[in-house]
Design an enzyme around this catalytic site. Structure first.
Site, mmCIF file in Angstrom:
data_model
loop_
_atom_site.group_PDB
_atom_site.id
_atom_site.type_symbol
_atom_site.label_atom_id
_atom_site.label_comp_id
_atom_site.label_asym_id
_atom_site.label_seq_id
_atom_site.Cartn_x
_atom_site.Cartn_y
_atom_site.Cartn_z
ATOM 1 N N THR A 1 0.953 -1.167 -0.043
ATOM 2 C CA THR A 1 0.097 -0.038 -0.139
ATOM 3 C C THR A 1 0.884 1.213 -0.082
ATOM 4 O OG1 THR A 1 -1.749 -1.065 1.135
ATOM 5 C CG2 THR A 1 -1.985 1.382 1.160
ATOM 6 N N ASN B 1 -6.569 -10.506 -6.488
ATOM 7 C CA ASN B 1 -6.274 -11.079 -5.182
ATOM 8 C C ASN B 1 -7.556 -11.894 -4.859
ATOM 9 O OD1 ASN B 1 -7.071 -8.210 -5.311
ATOM 10 N ND2 ASN B 1 -7.966 -8.366 -3.380
ATOM 11 N N GLN C 1 0.143 -10.284 -5.921
ATOM 12 C CA GLN C 1 -0.263 -11.668 -5.814
ATOM 13 C C GLN C 1 0.322 -12.526 -7.036
ATOM 14 O OE1 GLN C 1 -2.257 -13.061 -3.582
ATOM 15 N NE2 GLN C 1 -3.518 -11.165 -2.912
ATOM 16 N N SER D 1 4.555 -7.191 -1.881
ATOM 17 C CA SER D 1 4.343 -6.843 -0.516
ATOM 18 C C SER D 1 5.085 -8.401 -0.088
ATOM 19 C CB SER D 1 2.715 -7.138 -0.330
ATOM 20 O OG SER D 1 2.542 -7.349 1.189
ATOM 21 N N HIS E 1 4.149 -10.096 2.889
ATOM 22 C CA HIS E 1 3.702 -11.119 3.720
ATOM 23 C C HIS E 1 2.703 -11.984 2.841
ATOM 24 C CE1 HIS E 1 -0.622 -9.152 3.779
ATOM 25 N NE2 HIS E 1 0.389 -8.180 3.519
ATOM 26 N N THR F 1 14.566 5.200 9.253
ATOM 27 C CA THR F 1 15.498 3.998 9.631
ATOM 28 C C THR F 1 14.812 2.767 9.191
ATOM 29 O OG1 THR F 1 16.649 5.232 11.586
ATOM 30 C CG2 THR F 1 16.580 2.887 11.471
ATOM 31 N N CYS G 1 -10.651 -7.352 4.806
ATOM 32 C CA CYS G 1 -11.195 -6.122 4.690
ATOM 33 C C CYS G 1 -10.599 -5.624 6.152
ATOM 34 C CB CYS G 1 -12.793 -5.906 4.798
ATOM 35 S SG CYS G 1 -13.155 -4.599 3.899
#
Ligand code: PLP
Length: 402
Positions: free
Chosen positions: A85, A168, A196, A216, A218, A255, A342
């Site tokens: 994001t 996604n 994705q 991303s 994760h 940092t 969501c």
């Protein structure tokens, strides 16, 4: 080791659970956890010149190499962020630089089925964002794109196209190269949301025709809250979102999240290595959908006529609300999702189904797997599916009889 067993081992889930929601977030890989713990123990700031600082810097450099390798590009082109994001907010921006020369981008075209991180337009004011429709399989309408970019008035600035590599919710793969060629031929900049696609499709900025890729951590077994903006070069760059110290060559101050970045790097390395085994996931998904069709011949599998990610199945069952089905699966010990995860936990009508012109009243259930998913996980899912479907069929029969 079967995915669910691994989850139990890591202590994430206390009881017998089957986790099939990889598109929302993939379980942290053991190697990632180890790398992160080692990084937590490093005291240095990567900007410091002493040995402790250099040790931190070297971890970041290694991670940069691994993320670059995942996208077949150079480490110098990777900017670490706090997630996809943020990477989207960095690049979806009217203010760019071509070398030292400021450059304006006056319109953003986005696909109608994009993730909200893209659909919201980043730093573009809403009036500068135009939505390009998708077809009934959720693939970008290339004729509509061609028309839209042709109507762009370049006297006010360039345009940008932001498009996902794969959806996604449905897993549908977009015609990214074709769309990028249309955009480039008309003088535009192309940003691809590859969140994705990472670890599921080969990633190359050159092959995709992307000026920028958004990633991303994760979704590939890395930690949450880390991502990257990857650029095709270093000349055309967006104005920074976060200003301050000179970290990330001034493109993203602050940092660095050392443990997060180190974990992302290891996850990227694994994602690249595992890609050779994607066919195993594809076969598992095909087998699962065949069984679902046998049990529920009226099942609607969304995007089935388009190229899809190997790991995703998105379906609706007439007479069964997806929200209800999701709770049913959860009670059976199976974690799946209805639509996209969501932030507020609320389930709204899927804008992806709406964009595809599908019926949004029932919603849809998404099953998404990973390399840790086992045959036992799919069997557990199918058993739960069988029970929920039997209840659905008997309720539909009762309704017909009444
Ligand atoms: N883009 C897509 C296609 C996604 O699936 C997601 C997360 O679900 C994002 C962007 C946002 O990623 P992050 O959670 O790193 O901000």
């Amino acid at each position: 080791m079967p995915g669910s067993q691994q989850l139990r081992k890591t202590g994430i889930m206390a009881s017998e659970r089957t986790y099939l929601d990889y598109n929302a977030s993939a379980p942290l890989l053991e190697a990632v956890r180890c790398a992160m713990i080692a990084a937590f123990d490093l005291p240095g700031n990567a900007s410091s010149v002493h040995a402790e600082g250099r040790a931190a810097r070297s971890l970041i450099s290694r991670a940069r190499e691994d993320v670059a390798a995942l996208c077949s590009t150079l480490p110098a082109h990777v900017i670490f962020t706090s997630g996809a994001t943020e990477a989207a907010s960095l690049v979806l921006n009217p203010d760019f630089h071509m070398g030292r020369t400021p450059m304006k981008v006056s319109r953003l075209f986005v696909g109608a089925a994009e993730h909200p991180a893209i659909l919201s337009g980043g730093r573009f004011p809403v009036e500068m964002v135009s939505v390009v429709p998708v077809d009934q399989n959720g693939r970008l309408d290339l004729a509509a794109l061609r028309k839209s970019v042709a109507s762009h008035d370049s006297s006010s600035g360039q345009f940008m196209l932001a498009l996902q590599l794969a959806n996604n919710e449905t897993g549908v793969v977009q015609p990214v190269r074709e769309a990028a060629d249309i955009a480039h031929d008309a003088g535009g900049i192309v940003a691809i949301d590859a969140v994705q696609g990472a670890g599921r499709l080969p990633l190359s900025l050159e092959a995709l025709g992307a000026d920028f890729l958004i990633l991303s951590s994760h979704k590939i077994g890395g930690p949450k809250g880390v991502g990257a903006l990857v650029s095709a070069g270093e000349i055309l760059m967006p104005a920074p979102l976060i200003r301050g110290g000179g970290q990330e060559k001034g493109h993203r101050a602050g940092t660095e999240n050392l443990a997060g970045i180190a974990g992302f790097g290891v996850a990227a390395r694994h994602a690249l290595e595992k890609l050779a085994r994607i066919d195993v996931i594809a076969e598992r998904r095909e087998g699962m959908e065949t069984h679902m069709r046998e049990m529920a011949p009226d099942i609607i599998i969304h995007g089935v006529d388009a190229p899809r990610l190997a790991n995703t199945s998105y379906f609706s069952l007439p007479g069964l609300k997806a929200e209800t089905a999701q709770i049913g699966f959860d009670m059976e010990g199976v974690a799946v999702s209805s639509g996209s995860a969501c932030s507020s936990g609320k389930v709204g009508a899927s804008h992806v189904l709406a964009a595809m012109g599908a019926d949004t009243t029932l919603g849809a259930i998404r099953v998404s797997m990973g390399y840790e998913t086992s045959d036992e996980d799919i069997t557990a899912f199918l058993k739960a599916f069988e029970r929920l479907n039997a209840r659905r069929i008997s309720r539909l029969a009762d309704e017909r009889a009444a």
